[in-house]
Motif scaffolding. Structure first.
Motif, PDB file in Angstrom:
ATOM      1  N   TYR A  50      -0.884   0.380  -3.484  1.00 46.25           N
ATOM      2  CA  TYR A  50      -1.945   1.204  -4.075  1.00 46.25           C
ATOM      3  C   TYR A  50      -2.918   0.352  -4.888  1.00 46.25           C
ATOM      4  CZ  TYR A  50      -4.298   4.818  -6.763  1.00 46.25           C
ATOM      5  OH  TYR A  50      -5.258   5.606  -7.346  1.00 46.25           O
ATOM      6  N   ASP A  51      -2.390  -0.493  -5.768  1.00 48.16           N
ATOM      7  CA  ASP A  51      -3.234  -1.367  -6.585  1.00 48.16           C
ATOM      8  C   ASP A  51      -2.364  -2.469  -7.189  1.00 48.16           C
ATOM      9  OD1 ASP A  51      -4.980  -2.659  -8.241  1.00 48.16           O
ATOM     10  OD2 ASP A  51      -5.572  -0.899  -9.391  1.00 48.16           O
ATOM     11  N   PRO A  52      -2.391  -3.687  -6.631  1.00 41.55           N
ATOM     12  CA  PRO A  52      -1.545  -4.785  -7.127  1.00 41.55           C
ATOM     13  C   PRO A  52      -1.774  -5.101  -8.601  1.00 41.55           C
ATOM     14  CG  PRO A  52      -2.552  -5.368  -5.027  1.00 41.55           C
ATOM     15  CD  PRO A  52      -3.207  -4.102  -5.479  1.00 41.55           C
ATOM     16  N   ASN A  53      -2.956  -4.804  -9.118  1.00 41.03           N
ATOM     17  CA  ASN A  53      -3.261  -5.104 -10.516  1.00 41.03           C
ATOM     18  C   ASN A  53      -2.412  -4.293 -11.485  1.00 41.03           C
ATOM     19  OD1 ASN A  53      -5.450  -6.982 -10.052  1.00 41.03           O
ATOM     20  ND2 ASN A  53      -6.640  -5.233  -9.350  1.00 41.03           N
ATOM     21  N   LEU A  54      -1.778  -3.225 -11.005  1.00 38.52           N
ATOM     22  CA  LEU A  54      -0.934  -2.398 -11.870  1.00 38.52           C
ATOM     23  C   LEU A  54       0.433  -3.025 -12.112  1.00 38.52           C
ATOM     24  CD1 LEU A  54      -1.724   1.135 -10.385  1.00 38.52           C
ATOM     25  CD2 LEU A  54      -2.699   0.073 -12.431  1.00 38.52           C
ATOM     26  N   ILE A  96       4.195   3.503   8.685  1.00 36.57           N
ATOM     27  CA  ILE A  96       2.975   3.018   9.339  1.00 36.57           C
ATOM     28  C   ILE A  96       1.738   3.640   8.693  1.00 36.57           C
ATOM     29  CG2 ILE A  96       1.632   3.097  11.480  1.00 36.57           C
ATOM     30  CD1 ILE A  96       4.258   2.787  13.015  1.00 36.57           C
ATOM     31  N   ILE A  97       1.802   4.952   8.438  1.00 36.25           N
ATOM     32  CA  ILE A  97       0.633   5.647   7.893  1.00 36.25           C
ATOM     33  C   ILE A  97       0.238   5.094   6.537  1.00 36.25           C
ATOM     34  CG2 ILE A  97      -0.227   7.857   7.025  1.00 36.25           C
ATOM     35  CD1 ILE A  97       1.407   9.224   9.221  1.00 36.25           C
ATOM     36  N   PHE A  98       1.208   4.925   5.604  1.00 32.30           N
ATOM     37  CA  PHE A  98       0.790   4.495   4.268  1.00 32.30           C
ATOM     38  C   PHE A  98       0.377   3.024   4.230  1.00 32.30           C
ATOM     39  CE2 PHE A  98       5.553   4.217   3.430  1.00 32.30           C
ATOM     40  CZ  PHE A  98       5.628   2.848   3.254  1.00 32.30           C
ATOM     41  N   HIS A  99       0.708   2.258   5.251  1.00 33.77           N
ATOM     42  CA  HIS A  99       0.193   0.891   5.314  1.00 33.77           C
ATOM     43  C   HIS A  99      -1.259   0.854   5.777  1.00 33.77           C
ATOM     44  CE1 HIS A  99       4.379  -0.595   4.921  1.00 33.77           C
ATOM     45  NE2 HIS A  99       3.783  -1.670   4.441  1.00 33.77           N
ATOM     46  N   TRP A 100      -1.622   1.802   6.618  1.00 30.83           N
ATOM     47  CA  TRP A 100      -2.993   1.833   7.139  1.00 30.83           C
ATOM     48  C   TRP A 100      -3.913   2.720   6.310  1.00 30.83           C
ATOM     49  CZ3 TRP A 100      -4.883  -1.357  10.811  1.00 30.83           C
ATOM     50  CH2 TRP A 100      -3.955  -2.037  11.609  1.00 30.83           C
ATOM     51  N   ALA A 101      -3.349   3.648   5.535  1.00 31.40           N
ATOM     52  CA  ALA A 101      -4.159   4.591   4.759  1.00 31.40           C
ATOM     53  C   ALA A 101      -4.622   3.931   3.459  1.00 31.40           C
ATOM     54  CB  ALA A 101      -3.360   5.855   4.457  1.00 31.40           C
ATOM     55  N   THR A 102      -5.732   3.249   3.524  1.00 26.39           N
ATOM     56  CA  THR A 102      -6.300   2.603   2.334  1.00 26.39           C
ATOM     57  C   THR A 102      -7.819   2.728   2.379  1.00 26.39           C
ATOM     58  OG1 THR A 102      -6.585   0.499   1.166  1.00 26.39           O
ATOM     59  CG2 THR A 102      -6.249   0.378   3.546  1.00 26.39           C
ATOM     60  N   PRO A 103      -8.446   3.038   1.245  1.00 23.45           N
ATOM     61  CA  PRO A 103      -9.915   3.115   1.230  1.00 23.45           C
ATOM     62  C   PRO A 103     -10.583   1.757   1.295  1.00 23.45           C
ATOM     63  CG  PRO A 103      -9.016   3.561  -0.945  1.00 23.45           C
ATOM     64  CD  PRO A 103      -7.849   3.483  -0.013  1.00 23.45           C
ATOM     65  N   VAL A 104      -9.802   0.690   1.011  1.00 22.92           N
ATOM     66  CA  VAL A 104     -10.358  -0.664   1.061  1.00 22.92           C
ATOM     67  C   VAL A 104      -9.471  -1.522   1.966  1.00 22.92           C
ATOM     68  CG1 VAL A 104     -11.086  -2.682  -0.258  1.00 22.92           C
ATOM     69  CG2 VAL A 104     -11.189  -0.421  -1.309  1.00 22.92           C
ATOM     70  N   LYS A 136      -6.740   8.052   0.454  1.00 17.78           N
ATOM     71  CA  LYS A 136      -5.836   8.094  -0.706  1.00 17.78           C
ATOM     72  C   LYS A 136      -4.847   9.242  -0.580  1.00 17.78           C
ATOM     73  CE  LYS A 136      -8.548   5.962  -4.417  1.00 17.78           C
ATOM     74  NZ  LYS A 136      -9.161   6.182  -5.757  1.00 17.78           N
ATOM     75  N   LEU A 137      -5.341  10.393  -0.153  1.00 19.90           N
ATOM     76  CA  LEU A 137      -4.472  11.551   0.007  1.00 19.90           C
ATOM     77  C   LEU A 137      -3.404  11.287   1.057  1.00 19.90           C
ATOM     78  CD1 LEU A 137      -4.091  14.474  -0.947  1.00 19.90           C
ATOM     79  CD2 LEU A 137      -5.568  15.203   0.930  1.00 19.90           C
ATOM     80  N   LEU A 138      -3.792  10.685   2.172  1.00 22.63           N
ATOM     81  CA  LEU A 138      -2.827  10.332   3.218  1.00 22.63           C
ATOM     82  C   LEU A 138      -1.768   9.373   2.695  1.00 22.63           C
ATOM     83  CD1 LEU A 138      -4.875   9.819   6.514  1.00 22.63           C
ATOM     84  CD2 LEU A 138      -2.988  11.417   6.136  1.00 22.63           C
ATOM     85  N   PHE A 139      -2.190   8.436   1.860  1.00 20.69           N
ATOM     86  CA  PHE A 139      -1.269   7.446   1.290  1.00 20.69           C
ATOM     87  C   PHE A 139      -0.155   8.150   0.510  1.00 20.69           C
ATOM     88  CE2 PHE A 139       0.057   4.714  -2.213  1.00 20.69           C
ATOM     89  CZ  PHE A 139       0.379   3.530  -1.556  1.00 20.69           C
ATOM     90  N   PHE A 140      -0.541   9.050  -0.397  1.00 19.10           N
ATOM     91  CA  PHE A 140       0.456   9.720  -1.232  1.00 19.10           C
ATOM     92  C   PHE A 140       1.296  10.712  -0.430  1.00 19.10           C
ATOM     93  CE2 PHE A 140      -2.691   8.465  -4.528  1.00 19.10           C
ATOM     94  CZ  PHE A 140      -1.835   7.712  -5.320  1.00 19.10           C
TER      95      PHE A 140
END
Length: 453
Positions: free
Chosen positions: A29-33, A183-191, A123-127
């Protein structure tokens, strides 16, 4: 006592597994976290790609080998049967943490959908996919998957139940819902960056290979029942969804085309939502140099997002904040049409301002600083076409700090000049948005980095 120790060991392995998976979800989601991740790396592009590919390979190798029944049978000579699955989870957790901590970020972007409807959908798909993965694990036997059930039964001195073939709800749609949602949460990214693409492709390839071996074991375990099941239910994508892929892809393409123009920031919209103050500035020559010094009060620019950018009194500027390859189009380094934009930009990245602008100098990402320059040019009177071309020039050959992966310092200036000319012609022909220019330059950047010595 032995059974008690096995149970404690299983609980610790379970905690390690859940912790590692949680960290991985945050990482995606965000490595900076994650505080233990160092975002600044010093590998070359090719070395970083090799490191990332090697980490994926090692994780996949461990995950696949230790997950095989043949391996588990051999390891029973060294470990109690009730601790085998927990050991597998423990080593998987270690490899997952290694992947997270040693992953090499390659922030070159293929697309950036942040702030758009498509980005929100991603983002919604990711969660949702993470939630469905958890549900999928409980629909079969979550605690058996993580090794807790085996240790608990051993602790209670109860024989393990024989494997029962069950097909709960999600497993009536696909044979491997856990893999599907992975597979889905690996590809579901806005960036989508280069390293994220490497990870998504690597995990997807691993899953397809893993399914082959896992299905062989499932056939050995359940026999004809599983063969009949596999004939009726697809492995990953429900039949109805597979039939919808092409229509959805076409609709998505049409949506992208019809909304791309709406995302374009026009000169009028930027001018309406940005401002400088004060309106008038005074500069004085700096003897023995090509710089001028801001001798008025602080110069402030408010961008279209409402963010404040400032150049304090005493800021040095050499005028046009564009590389030499685009100086020919500036009509003088200190032209009024972009002078204030240049002063603000120089406060954040001009080496001579390191001591003069301690609160500004390279305190923000270079991408944000260059994007600000584009908006500041528009706000101060630069034509949109010229601002687009100047932005492309500074994105291509401007300073890039704290980002060794993307440094183009070693690329010959003749090559950069050729690249700039190609981009200039493209801008003049297509009249793209600033986001589209960024995407164009980021894609070309990969090719430029590949020719570095």
């Amino acid at each position: 006592m032995k059974n008690y120790l096995i149970l404690v060991y299983a609980v610790l392995c379970y905690v390690a597994g859940i912790t590692a998976i949680t960290c991985y979800a945050i990482f995606l989601y965000d490595p900076n976290l994650l505080p233990f991740i160092e975002q600044t790396r010093y590998f070359s592009l090719s070395s970083a790609v090799l490191v990332n590919a090697s980490i994926i390979f090692l994780f996949g190798l461990q995950h696949s080998l230790m997950g095989r029944n043949s391996f588990k049978k051999k390891i029973k000579w060294f470990l109690p049967k009730s601790a085998v699955q927990s050991t597998y989870i423990f080593f998987s957790s270690i490899l997952l943490i290694v992947l997270i901590s040693d992953w090499q970020p390659l922030p070159i972007k293929f697309f950036d959908l942040r702030g758009t409807i498509a980005g929100t959908v991603m983002k919604l798909l990711f969660f949702i996919s993470w939630l469905m993965l958890i549900i999928s694990s409980f629909q079969i036997d979550h605690f058996h998957i993580f090794g807790l059930k085996q240790a608990w039964l051993q602790f209670r001195k109860v024989k393990s139940d024989r494997a029962i073939f069950r097909v709960p709800l999600l497993y009536q749609l696909v044979r491997h819902p856990i893999y599907l949602f992975t597979i889905i949460f690996h590809w579901a990214t806005p960036v989508m960056t280069v390293d994220r693409l490497i990870l998504a492709v690597g995990v997807t390839i691993y899953i397809y290979i893993e399914i082959i071996f896992e299905e062989e074991e499932l056939v050995d375990t359940f026999g004809r029942k599983y063969l009949d099941y596999s004939n009726d239910v697809p492995p990953l994508f429900p039949t109805r969804i597979k039939n919808m892929v092409l229509p959805v892809a076409i609709l998505g393409f049409i949506f992208f085309i019809t909304t791309s123009n709406k995302q374009k920031e026009t000169q009028e919209s930027i001018e309406a939502n940005t401002k400088f103050f004060p309106n008038e500035i005074t500069l004085k020559e700096v003897k023995g140099s090509e710089f001028k010094e801001l001798i008025d009060e602080e110069l402030v620019f408010i961008d279209s997002a409402g963010e404040k950018w400032s150049a304090p009194k005493g800021t040095f500027t050499d005028g046009a904040s564009v590389p030499r390859l685009a100086l020919w189009m500036t009509d003088g380094r200190f032209s009024e049409e972009f002078l204030k934009a240049a002063i603000i930009h120089d406060a954040y990245c001009q080496t001579e301002n390191k001591e003069r602008c301690p609160d500004q100098y390279r305190k923000k990402p270079w991408e944000s600083v260059h994007r600000m320059f584009y908006e500041a040019c528009i706000a101060s009177g630069t034509t949109e076409n010229k601002a687009d071309i100047m932005f492309a020039a500074i994105w291509l050959a401007g300073p890039r700090w704290n980002d060794p992966y993307r440094s183009l310092e070693n690329v010959p200036e003749t090559v950069l000049a050729q690249e700039f000319e190609a981009c200039k012609k493209w801008i003049e022909k297509k009249n793209p948005s600033v986001e589209e220019i960024e995407t164009w330059m980021n894609k070309r950047e990969v090719a430029l980095l590949a020719i570095e010595p």
